[in-house]
Design an enzyme around this catalytic site. Sequence first.
Site, PDB file in Angstrom:
ATOM      1  N   CYS A  24       0.959  -1.265  -0.021  1.00 38.62           N
ATOM      2  CA  CYS A  24       0.048  -0.112  -0.081  1.00 38.62           C
ATOM      3  C   CYS A  24       0.911   1.156   0.099  1.00 38.62           C
ATOM      4  O   CYS A  24       1.890   1.135   0.113  1.00 38.62           O
ATOM      5  CB  CYS A  24      -0.987   0.228   1.355  1.00 38.62           C
ATOM      6  SG  CYS A  24      -1.996  -1.315   1.125  1.00 38.62           S
ATOM      7  N   CYS A  46      13.097  -1.499   5.340  1.00 38.78           N
ATOM      8  CA  CYS A  46      13.103  -2.728   4.042  1.00 38.78           C
ATOM      9  C   CYS A  46      13.936  -2.159   3.072  1.00 38.78           C
ATOM     10  O   CYS A  46      13.860  -1.481   2.213  1.00 38.78           O
ATOM     11  CB  CYS A  46      11.656  -2.710   3.343  1.00 38.78           C
ATOM     12  SG  CYS A  46      11.552  -3.568   1.846  1.00 38.78           S
ATOM     13  N   ASP A  53      19.044  -5.187 -14.000  1.00 37.25           N
ATOM     14  CA  ASP A  53      17.668  -5.565 -13.515  1.00 37.25           C
ATOM     15  C   ASP A  53      17.683  -5.329 -12.115  1.00 37.25           C
ATOM     16  O   ASP A  53      18.488  -5.347 -11.400  1.00 37.25           O
ATOM     17  CB  ASP A  53      17.365  -7.211 -13.702  1.00 37.25           C
ATOM     18  CG  ASP A  53      16.005  -7.488 -13.757  1.00 37.25           C
ATOM     19  OD1 ASP A  53      15.122  -6.585 -13.294  1.00 37.25           O
ATOM     20  OD2 ASP A  53      15.581  -8.569 -14.203  1.00 37.25           O
ATOM     21  N   ASP A  54      16.565  -5.020 -11.464  1.00 36.32           N
ATOM     22  CA  ASP A  54      16.354  -4.604 -10.285  1.00 36.32           C
ATOM     23  C   ASP A  54      16.453  -5.973  -9.295  1.00 36.32           C
ATOM     24  O   ASP A  54      16.981  -5.859  -8.247  1.00 36.32           O
ATOM     25  CB  ASP A  54      15.388  -3.897  -9.830  1.00 36.32           C
ATOM     26  CG  ASP A  54      13.943  -4.393 -10.520  1.00 36.32           C
ATOM     27  OD1 ASP A  54      13.427  -5.411 -10.167  1.00 36.32           O
ATOM     28  OD2 ASP A  54      13.592  -3.508 -11.326  1.00 36.32           O
ATOM     29  N   CYS A  80       8.887 -12.515   1.893  1.00 30.41           N
ATOM     30  CA  CYS A  80       8.705 -11.508   2.716  1.00 30.41           C
ATOM     31  C   CYS A  80       7.424 -11.410   3.400  1.00 30.41           C
ATOM     32  O   CYS A  80       6.418 -11.903   2.946  1.00 30.41           O
ATOM     33  CB  CYS A  80       8.617 -10.141   1.792  1.00 30.41           C
ATOM     34  SG  CYS A  80       8.410  -8.835   2.700  1.00 30.41           S
ATOM     35  N   CYS A 128      16.145  -4.090   7.083  1.00 33.34           N
ATOM     36  CA  CYS A 128      15.579  -5.443   6.941  1.00 33.34           C
ATOM     37  C   CYS A 128      16.123  -5.970   5.731  1.00 33.34           C
ATOM     38  O   CYS A 128      16.110  -5.358   4.629  1.00 33.34           O
ATOM     39  CB  CYS A 128      14.024  -5.408   7.032  1.00 33.34           C
ATOM     40  SG  CYS A 128      13.329  -7.308   6.628  1.00 33.34           S
ATOM     41  N   CYS A 178      14.589 -11.216   3.289  1.00 33.06           N
ATOM     42  CA  CYS A 178      14.614 -12.032   2.131  1.00 33.06           C
ATOM     43  C   CYS A 178      15.902 -12.455   1.604  1.00 33.06           C
ATOM     44  O   CYS A 178      15.850 -13.378   0.627  1.00 33.06           O
ATOM     45  CB  CYS A 178      13.424 -11.428   1.113  1.00 33.06           C
ATOM     46  SG  CYS A 178      14.097  -9.724   0.819  1.00 33.06           S
TER      47      CYS A 178
HETATM   48  S1  SF4 Z   1      11.959  -9.235   3.563  1.00 32.38           S
HETATM   49 FE1  SF4 Z   1      12.878  -8.305   2.109  1.00 32.38          FE
HETATM   50  S2  SF4 Z   1      11.075  -7.315   0.949  1.00 32.38           S
HETATM   51 FE2  SF4 Z   1      10.372  -7.859   2.975  1.00 32.38          FE
HETATM   52  S3  SF4 Z   1      10.637  -6.115   4.082  1.00 32.38           S
HETATM   53 FE3  SF4 Z   1      12.539  -7.147   4.548  1.00 32.38          FE
HETATM   54  S4  SF4 Z   1      13.924  -6.531   2.860  1.00 32.38           S
HETATM   55 FE4  SF4 Z   1      12.030  -5.677   2.436  1.00 32.38          FE
END
Ligand code: SF4
Length: 505
Positions: free
Chosen positions: A9, A256, A368-369, A405, A456, A459
Amino acid sequence: MGENLKIACGVFGAINFDGNPIFPYVYWGLRAQNHRGHQSHGFLTYNNGKFYLHRSLDLVPRIKASAIQEWFGRLPGHVGIGNVRYTTSGRSDEKSLLKDTQPVVASKDGIKVAVSFNGNIVNALQLEKEIRKESPEFSWECDANIICQKFLLELTKSKDLASAAKACMQEIDGAFSVAGITKDGQFFAFKDSHGIRPLCAGHSEKERIYAFSSETVGLDINGFCRDFEVGPGEFVVASEKGFERERLVKERKAFCAFEFAYFARPDSFFDGKYVYEIREEFGRNLVRENPDIVKDADIVISLPETADDAAFGVHEESGLRWERATRRHRYVTERAFILLNKERYTIIDKKINILASKVREKRVIVTDDSIVRGDTTKIAIEKMRKMGAKKVYMFVTFPRIIGPCFYGIDMATYSQLIGSRHTPEEIAKIIGADAVCYQSIEGFVKATGFRRDELCMGCLTGEYPTPLAQKIADTMRKRFLEGYEETGRLYEMAELLEELSGKTD
Ligand code: SF4
């Protein structure tokens, strides 16, 4: 290729202490952030003790001049919040999407609140049970209802906004950046204790307007000044004197990392840097980390356009020519697709045109991202080869994604991630590239300007900032490698959550 990924969102809210209508500001704040969610949108304003709500599917609409007065009439008042949404929880059929559209409202014992939220709640099923004990009639489809109801219940007990926010921060496992309004017209915002999703604050210098926005672009489009990023565990109220900030819970920040690589707009500003500057540095890093590949390449291109800035960085650092060899069909948006069965295999053709003469007989670095499933990247590479590219090297700015995630990005299982079970060499073979070069985690972190322990990267590393997410990830990773079949988003698997909560309580 992050093309397939969606974020939960985008949030915008504002209050005008000079009393003028707030709707136009909320409208433009959301228009600037439609990239954060395009399945539905909603506006809520407050006027003389009443909430006025408009919610609908699809992108935030264009408003014709002839309809402006009607919109002002429908959404009166000097304070308002809005939301653009993509679902990362709940169902995705049209009826459910409309039902789950934000902002949401909840009331109990004469207290009423409305919230707009960005994030994802990991312990939603557990919270639902607790809420039902006090409000048996409570039913929910999406996380926004849970957070709104939880906040309301705490507010009915404490009668204090900050205390209610603090209880949410302490008891909700997940990511949440929230802007809200009470039935007395108080306008506030708060973030989870790790500050996983963005939310910034700003003000107007022309009128006494104070605003919260997921990204700074929501402030920029309204001509507002940027004041600060709401901190992890912080609660903020906008009053006539300005913002009043209070840090309620102290945990490590865990912003993130994926926002930098893919989700945030390049012209958004985080902690002193534009996202596009960070992405350029990603490109420069990839050159420094892969000198032999760079020596063997003729040109660099970007695919998709979120990798443009990184491609420029590759070009700058390496001296390779940056060919703008891919062009987007500008007015083709995902919602406009009319697709037959093999949807994934036609997305590239529908969205992007490749200029064959620019890649023919060339050894090409493609920036690429990210690589998530790998299937879209595979099609892109097939297409490049068909157009005569001699070699295709993938330079990927986001390091290899190895886990799901839990915090509001739509990649919620191990099985959907090619990086969860394959090395970069194996991935190159599967997708048909001559090499897949991921940016190193160290290089990525340095380019963001954040410290590693402020991000974070669950992932990427398997280390998640919240306890339930960590437990689910550890349990399911092991089972996945043993051949267990995932039946849906991990944080929505009721039996698994039951089992894990049994272990911990
Ligand atoms: S797990 Fe990956 S995509 Fe999810 S918040 Fe953490 S860094 Fe972002």
